[in-house]
Design a protein around this motif. Structure first.
Motif, PDB file in Angstrom:
ATOM      1  N   THR A 249       0.883  -1.130   0.084  1.00 52.61           N
ATOM      2  CA  THR A 249      -0.024  -0.051   0.082  1.00 52.61           C
ATOM      3  C   THR A 249       0.806   1.246  -0.088  1.00 52.61           C
ATOM      4  OG1 THR A 249      -1.762  -1.182   0.986  1.00 52.61           O
ATOM      5  CG2 THR A 249      -1.742   1.262   1.159  1.00 52.61           C
ATOM      6  N   ILE A 250       0.756   1.853  -1.208  1.00 52.96           N
ATOM      7  CA  ILE A 250       1.510   3.504  -1.199  1.00 52.96           C
ATOM      8  C   ILE A 250       0.724   4.554  -0.572  1.00 52.96           C
ATOM      9  CG2 ILE A 250       2.397   4.833  -2.803  1.00 52.96           C
ATOM     10  CD1 ILE A 250       2.463   2.814  -4.840  1.00 52.96           C
ATOM     11  N   PRO A 251       1.336   5.091   0.399  1.00 51.19           N
ATOM     12  CA  PRO A 251       0.757   6.344   1.200  1.00 51.19           C
ATOM     13  C   PRO A 251       0.289   7.336   0.272  1.00 51.19           C
ATOM     14  CG  PRO A 251       3.034   6.169   1.697  1.00 51.19           C
ATOM     15  CD  PRO A 251       2.915   5.090   0.852  1.00 51.19           C
ATOM     16  N   ARG A 252      -0.738   8.211   0.709  1.00 48.61           N
ATOM     17  CA  ARG A 252      -1.225   9.329  -0.189  1.00 48.61           C
ATOM     18  C   ARG A 252      -0.333  10.242  -0.355  1.00 48.61           C
ATOM     19  NH1 ARG A 252      -2.264  12.462  -2.706  1.00 48.61           N
ATOM     20  NH2 ARG A 252      -4.318  13.903  -3.072  1.00 48.61           N
ATOM     21  N   SER A 253       1.018  10.593   0.456  1.00 56.20           N
ATOM     22  CA  SER A 253       1.889  11.613   0.142  1.00 56.20           C
ATOM     23  C   SER A 253       2.816  11.078  -1.004  1.00 56.20           C
ATOM     24  CB  SER A 253       2.937  11.525   1.219  1.00 56.20           C
ATOM     25  OG  SER A 253       3.392  10.564   1.789  1.00 56.20           O
ATOM     26  N   ASP A 254       2.846   9.868  -1.509  1.00 58.57           N
ATOM     27  CA  ASP A 254       3.583   9.413  -2.589  1.00 58.57           C
ATOM     28  C   ASP A 254       3.106   9.485  -3.870  1.00 58.57           C
ATOM     29  OD1 ASP A 254       5.518   9.288  -0.623  1.00 58.57           O
ATOM     30  OD2 ASP A 254       5.586   7.113  -0.561  1.00 58.57           O
ATOM     31  N   PHE A 255       1.893   9.737  -3.965  1.00 60.23           N
ATOM     32  CA  PHE A 255       1.149   9.752  -5.308  1.00 60.23           C
ATOM     33  C   PHE A 255       0.340  11.104  -5.544  1.00 60.23           C
ATOM     34  CE2 PHE A 255      -1.836   7.511  -2.619  1.00 60.23           C
ATOM     35  CZ  PHE A 255      -2.885   7.930  -3.080  1.00 60.23           C
ATOM     36  N   VAL A 256      -0.224  11.481  -6.635  1.00 54.79           N
ATOM     37  CA  VAL A 256      -1.002  12.544  -6.907  1.00 54.79           C
ATOM     38  C   VAL A 256      -2.257  11.883  -7.514  1.00 54.79           C
ATOM     39  CG1 VAL A 256      -1.285  14.699  -8.219  1.00 54.79           C
ATOM     40  CG2 VAL A 256       1.005  13.995  -7.255  1.00 54.79           C
ATOM     41  N   LEU A 257      -3.262  12.370  -7.226  1.00 53.11           N
ATOM     42  CA  LEU A 257      -4.619  11.736  -7.809  1.00 53.11           C
ATOM     43  C   LEU A 257      -4.596  11.962  -9.296  1.00 53.11           C
ATOM     44  CD1 LEU A 257      -7.209  12.525  -5.180  1.00 53.11           C
ATOM     45  CD2 LEU A 257      -6.171  10.207  -5.664  1.00 53.11           C
ATOM     46  N   PHE A 258      -4.470  13.088  -9.596  1.00 49.61           N
ATOM     47  CA  PHE A 258      -4.833  13.375 -11.443  1.00 49.61           C
ATOM     48  C   PHE A 258      -3.352  13.502 -11.906  1.00 49.61           C
ATOM     49  CE2 PHE A 258      -8.357  14.754  -8.730  1.00 49.61           C
ATOM     50  CZ  PHE A 258      -9.520  14.360  -9.747  1.00 49.61           C
ATOM     51  N   SER A 259      -2.554  12.670 -11.629  1.00 47.21           N
ATOM     52  CA  SER A 259      -1.109  12.881 -12.356  1.00 47.21           C
ATOM     53  C   SER A 259      -0.621  11.182 -12.534  1.00 47.21           C
ATOM     54  CB  SER A 259      -0.066  13.504 -11.394  1.00 47.21           C
ATOM     55  OG  SER A 259      -0.353  14.950 -11.276  1.00 47.21           O
ATOM     56  N   GLU A 260      -0.135  11.146 -13.835  1.00 46.75           N
ATOM     57  CA  GLU A 260      -0.066   9.889 -14.267  1.00 46.75           C
ATOM     58  C   GLU A 260       1.208   9.305 -13.373  1.00 46.75           C
ATOM     59  OE1 GLU A 260       0.419   9.673 -18.382  1.00 46.75           O
ATOM     60  OE2 GLU A 260      -1.670   9.473 -18.925  1.00 46.75           O
ATOM     61  N   MET A 261       1.329   8.071 -13.295  1.00 49.47           N
ATOM     62  CA  MET A 261       2.334   7.258 -12.598  1.00 49.47           C
ATOM     63  C   MET A 261       2.745   6.026 -13.314  1.00 49.47           C
ATOM     64  SD  MET A 261       1.206   7.571  -8.511  1.00 49.47           S
ATOM     65  CE  MET A 261       2.591   6.623  -8.012  1.00 49.47           C
ATOM     66  N   LYS A 262       4.153   5.604 -13.384  1.00 46.56           N
ATOM     67  CA  LYS A 262       4.593   4.680 -13.950  1.00 46.56           C
ATOM     68  C   LYS A 262       4.994   3.714 -12.822  1.00 46.56           C
ATOM     69  CE  LYS A 262       8.229   2.725 -16.801  1.00 46.56           C
ATOM     70  NZ  LYS A 262       9.501   2.978 -17.759  1.00 46.56           N
ATOM     71  N   ILE A 263       4.429   2.490 -12.925  1.00 46.57           N
ATOM     72  CA  ILE A 263       4.810   1.564 -11.501  1.00 46.57           C
ATOM     73  C   ILE A 263       5.260   0.341 -12.202  1.00 46.57           C
ATOM     74  CG2 ILE A 263       3.627   0.205  -9.711  1.00 46.57           C
ATOM     75  CD1 ILE A 263       1.466   2.692  -9.691  1.00 46.57           C
ATOM     76  N   TYR A 264       6.164  -0.451 -11.783  1.00 50.36           N
ATOM     77  CA  TYR A 264       6.535  -1.736 -11.947  1.00 50.36           C
ATOM     78  C   TYR A 264       7.292  -2.351 -10.787  1.00 50.36           C
ATOM     79  CZ  TYR A 264      11.050   0.734 -12.290  1.00 50.36           C
ATOM     80  OH  TYR A 264      12.258   1.712 -12.193  1.00 50.36           O
ATOM     81  N   MET A 265       7.670  -3.538 -11.060  1.00 48.37           N
ATOM     82  CA  MET A 265       8.020  -4.616  -9.882  1.00 48.37           C
ATOM     83  C   MET A 265       9.215  -5.015 -10.381  1.00 48.37           C
ATOM     84  SD  MET A 265       6.251  -4.823  -7.293  1.00 48.37           S
ATOM     85  CE  MET A 265       6.824  -6.336  -6.414  1.00 48.37           C
ATOM     86  N   LYS A 266      10.389  -5.431  -9.374  1.00 50.43           N
ATOM     87  CA  LYS A 266      11.532  -5.915  -9.646  1.00 50.43           C
ATOM     88  C   LYS A 266      11.515  -7.353  -8.875  1.00 50.43           C
ATOM     89  CE  LYS A 266      14.811  -2.546 -11.623  1.00 50.43           C
ATOM     90  NZ  LYS A 266      16.214  -1.921 -11.488  1.00 50.43           N
ATOM     91  N   ALA A 267      12.214  -8.255  -9.552  1.00 54.18           N
ATOM     92  CA  ALA A 267      12.556  -9.506  -8.547  1.00 54.18           C
ATOM     93  C   ALA A 267      13.949  -9.925  -8.736  1.00 54.18           C
ATOM     94  CB  ALA A 267      11.343 -10.742  -9.204  1.00 54.18           C
ATOM     95  N   VAL A 268      14.646 -10.110  -7.755  1.00 56.62           N
ATOM     96  CA  VAL A 268      16.355 -10.262  -7.710  1.00 56.62           C
ATOM     97  C   VAL A 268      16.543 -11.348  -6.647  1.00 56.62           C
ATOM     98  CG1 VAL A 268      18.358  -9.060  -7.291  1.00 56.62           C
ATOM     99  CG2 VAL A 268      16.413  -7.794  -8.052  1.00 56.62           C
ATOM    100  N   ASN A 269      17.506 -12.261  -7.330  1.00 54.07           N
ATOM    101  CA  ASN A 269      18.151 -13.345  -6.393  1.00 54.07           C
ATOM    102  C   ASN A 269      19.422 -13.512  -6.917  1.00 54.07           C
ATOM    103  OD1 ASN A 269      18.203 -14.958  -8.745  1.00 54.07           O
ATOM    104  ND2 ASN A 269      16.578 -16.284  -7.908  1.00 54.07           N
TER     105      ASN A 269
END
Length: 834
Positions: A181-201
């Motif tokens: 869960t990303i807190p409200r302070s780290d995103f803007v409701l009406f601004s686009e965001m790029k979100i992705y995940m990384k898996a490392v071993n």
């Protein structure tokens, strides 16, 4: 022991690495990699130091171990033999210790290394994020890890990039977590965001496909509220819907949202398959829904979303009614007519239902049946809000008209022809099988389809007697089966009938009772003892109520036994509901119960006990007494019958012998016996029409051999009854004081009350020798009318004068005996006693 040495040598090697001056291992093991892909080859080399105390002054022989097992090795080309190399072609352990050993007593481990194997991580799948607009606002992203196990420690990190502010965030996720869960302070409701995940071993890293979204477009709204639904004025088939967002999301009212509306009529259980989409509409603004049925109540629900965000849940339902219009379309109908030739009225049962084209277009719809095409009060025979009507019509009626009516008008009339029932039987081999808990499959065959126009399949619940529960379906002439669905319930009986339809009438149906599912009855009737014999007993029981049968009863079985005998079973007739248990022993006590079976199960009833009592002395005496009383009553009845009819019986067994002394023969004539016989003279047998009279002259004294005159030969009686007509005096006749009495024989040709015969008289001779009774009393002869040639002659007096007979003037009082031949025979001469 070897495993302990492995752990020790590993510690020694590790210590030697950290502090080489303090600890120097005897050997050094080198591998291509300590972490390798699972199943890949592994190469290792072992080099022993020359100053290792384990090999000084001794021949060196090196061996390899992988955990507890030996593996073959190949020595390097060296003169000292202090170097050895091993190759593992397929390392299939996720984690194992590879050790180098020298031949000693026991074997000594001089070096080793741990090798781990696994897989490279898969890229995270199904990355998605959803914004929560309820305070506090947050955005939760979730994903699915790869399905393949890596056997290595794998870490996941979530990365976000806000394009408008170039703000980047990385979130390291706990082990095993699949959402963050990303807190409200780290995103803007009406601004686009790029979100992705990384898996490392340790074998590598992979990145998921990125998603680009506006946080508000990833928000799932709360269910909206429907404020009201109402008809649109002057627009038939339209509803106006007013709505709003929830209170916590009311701040979004200024933005345009996508709206979806679904509807269903009030009489339906299914929502519309394709909801109505209304794009880019602001909350608190009404929406018009058109192309709906007229005068129909609809239930509505709505849901919303922003751009491509998830749809909210459906709102609560609200209803509204469209404006009414006159009904349209025709009605499907089914008519049953009864009546005979003796009545001038027909009894009609008319059923109907909406066809696929029919539209009621109103809420309160009623139906009118009229003999006129345009319904009016004068021709109306029925008016109802139901689906059927019963009425009477004149026998000559040919058709009626069925119309639907609401407040806006009337539908075009549906013409219903009155078909007379026909005596044709063309339906055969009708069967009904369950098609499920709520359906029945009806199949039939027709003997002759050339004159058929179709079929009517009618069904009704047998537990409901109201005609409103009758349903029907019209089938084509080529159809031979139908699946009945809708109102069918399991364990309930239904009566299904198939009627053939002809162009001029309805034929005789075939009817079958059926269940969609059966089970054991809910109750079992109680056995009752009806009659008992010396070795038999009759048991009966009542019908099971229809609502408790739960199926079609296929058998009644009565089980009975005694304490020393086997269990016996008797099958009972389904209609008679009785059994007779035979050949029972009077010594034992018997026990019995009944089992009732349907095609869905069986149920046993409660047991009863009985015994057969032998006949005791009192019973035998009672039977004998009852038999005696019965026979006595029968004998009394016979005697009373004989006495009440003694005259008729006496006449059968003892023929009446006329007594001339008391006879009224002197009043008879040959022509009018019936007219002169008094109606009150009932003491003697009916007088007879005389045709001959003779006397028997009996001798004065009889010998012993002649006592029984009935035993005399025919020669002695051959001249008895000789005709003496024409002689007024009989020689030898004696009076009342004589010893012998002449026997008079009367020959007749017909009964007294029969008319005199016209044919010639027949005279018979008498064979009787029975003596006549003596006549002691004198009598005074009455006056008789002498009839000659069927003409009335004047009265004549016989046997002397009498006060009853006074000759008229001008008549001759002289008696002429030749004119009365019968009276000549009755004339008695005075004789003297011997």
């Amino acid at each position: 022991m070897i495993s302990i040495w492995v752990s020790v040598i590993v510690i020694l090697v590790a210590n030697g690495v950290r502090n080489e001056e303090d600890v120097q291992p005897c050997a050094k093991v080198q591998t291509s990699s300590s972490v390798v892909p699972l199943g890949s080859p592994v190469t290792a080399t072992c080099v022993i130091r020359d100053d290792c105390p384990l090999v000084i002054g001794q021949a060196v022989h090196i061996e390899w171990r992988l955990d507890d097992g030996f593996i073959p090795s190949s020595p390097e080309a060296s003169e000292s033999g202090m170097i050895s190399k091993v190759v593992i072609p397929n390392f299939n352990h996720s984690r194992a210790f590879l050790t180098c050993c020298v031949q000693a007593s026991p074997i000594q481990v001089v070096g080793g290394v741990e090798i781990r194997a696994g897989y490279q991580p898969e890229a995270p799948q199904n990355l998605s994020c959803q914004t929560n607009l309820t305070n506090p606002n947050t955005m939760t992203c979730s994903w699915a890890p790869g399905q393949q196990e890596t056997y290595l420690l794998t870490t996941y990190t979530l990365h976000t990039e806000i394009r408008d502010s170039n703000e980047n965030h990385t979130y390291k996720l706990p082990t095993g977590a699949h959402s963050f869960t990303i807190p409200r302070s780290d995103f803007v409701l009406f601004s686009e965001m790029k979100i992705y995940m990384k898996a490392v071993n340790e074998l590598g890293e992979l990145t998921s496909s990125p998603i680009i979204l506006e946080p508000v477009s990833a928000a799932k709204f709360d269910p909206p509220n429907i404020q009201r639904v109402e008809a649109v004025a002057k627009r038939n088939g339209c509803l106006k819907l007013s709505w709003s967002l929830s209170q916590q999301q009311a701040w979004m009212s200024g933005h345009r949202l996508n709206l979806e509306v679904r509807l269903k009529p009030a009489d339906s259980n299914q929502w519309s398959e394709q909801p109505v989409l209304v794009s880019r509409v602001k909350p608190n603004k009404s929406v018009d829904l058109c192309r709906l049925l007229y005068g129909t109540q609809y239930f509505t629900q709505i849901r919303v979303r922003y751009k491509q965000s998830p749809w909210s849940e459906w709102s609560s339902s609200q209803s509204g009614v469209t404006l009414e219009s006159a009904p349209t379309g025709r009605l499907d109908f089914w008519m049953k007519v009864s009546g005979d030739h003796m009545h001038k009225q027909l009894n009609v049962q008319l059923f109907w239902k909406p066809s696929k084209q029919f539209r009621a277009n109103g809420q309160n719809v009623s139906y009118i049946v009229s003999v006129q095409k345009q319904p009016s009060e004068k021709g109306k025979v029925c008016s109802t809000t139901g689906n059927y009507c019963t009425f009477q019509l004149p026998k000559k009626a040919k058709k009626v008209y069925l119309s639907a009516v609401n407040t806006a008008g009337k539908s075009p009339p549906t013409e219903v022809k009155i078909y007379q029932p026909q005596g044709h039987t063309v339906i055969s081999n009708m069967t009904v099988t369950p098609g499920g808990d709520q359906s029945l499959l009806v199949q039939w065959k027709a003997l002759d389809t050339s004159s058929l126009s179709g079929y009517v399949i009618e069904w009704r619940p047998l537990l409901q007697t109201d005609l409103s529960h009758i349903q029907f379906e019209i089938a084509d002439r080529n159809q031979s089966s139908l699946v009945i669905t809708g109102s069918i319930e399991p364990y309930k009986p239904y009566g299904i009938s198939v009627y053939p339809r002809f162009k001029d009438g309805i034929g005789l149906p075939q009817t079958v009772n059926a269940y969609s599912r059966q089970k054991a009855p809910s109750m079992v009737p109680k056995l009752r003892i009806k009659k008992t014999w010396q070795s038999h007993i009759e048991l009966t029981w009542e019908k099971i109520p229809l609502e408790q049968r739960n199926g079609i009863i296929k058998s009644y079985k009565v089980f009975y036994w005694n304490e020393k005998g086997p269990i016996k079973v008797v099958n009972a007739d389904l209609e008679e509901r009785r059994v007779i248990l035979r050949d029972l022993n009077t010594v034992f006590l018997y026990e019995a119960f009944i089992m009732v079976s349907t095609f869905g199960g069986s149920l046993n009833g409660s047991a009863i006990h009985f015994e057969i009592e032998p006949f005791d002395a009192v019973t035998i005496v009672m039977i004998v007494l009852a038999s005696g009383v019965g026979l006595s009553l029968f004998a009394i009845f016979i005697v009373m019958t004989c006495f009440s009819n003694h005259k008729r019986i006496k006449g059968r067994f003892w023929p009446v012998v006329p007594d001339p002394a008391n006879s009224s023969i002197k009043r008879w004539t040959s022509d009018s016996t019936e007219d002169t016989h008094p109606s009150w003279d009932n003491d003697e047998p009916d007088p007879i029409y005389l045709s001959h009279l003779s006397f028997l002259d009996m001798p004065t004294k009889l010998s012993k051999e002649e006592d029984d005159l009935w035993l005399n030969s025919a020669e002695e009686t051959s001249d008895l009854g000789e005709s003496i007509c024409g002689s007024p005096f009989i020689p030898g006749y004696s009076g009342s004081n004589s010893d012998s009495v002449p026997y008079a024989t009367v020959i007749f040709s017909g009964p007294y009350r029969s008319p005199p015969p016209k044919e010639n008289q027949v005279y018979l001779r008498s064979e009787s020798t029975q003596p006549l009774l003596e006549m002691e009393e004198s009598f005074s002869p009455k006056c008789y009318q002498n009839m000659a040639n069927h003409e009335l002659l004047e009265e004549q007096c016989f046997f002397g004068p009498s006060h009853d007979c006074v000759p008229e003037e001008g008549t001759d009082s002289v008696i002429v005996w030749d004119d009365f031949p019968f009276l000549q025979a009755l004339a008695m001469n005075d004789t003297q006693n011997d």
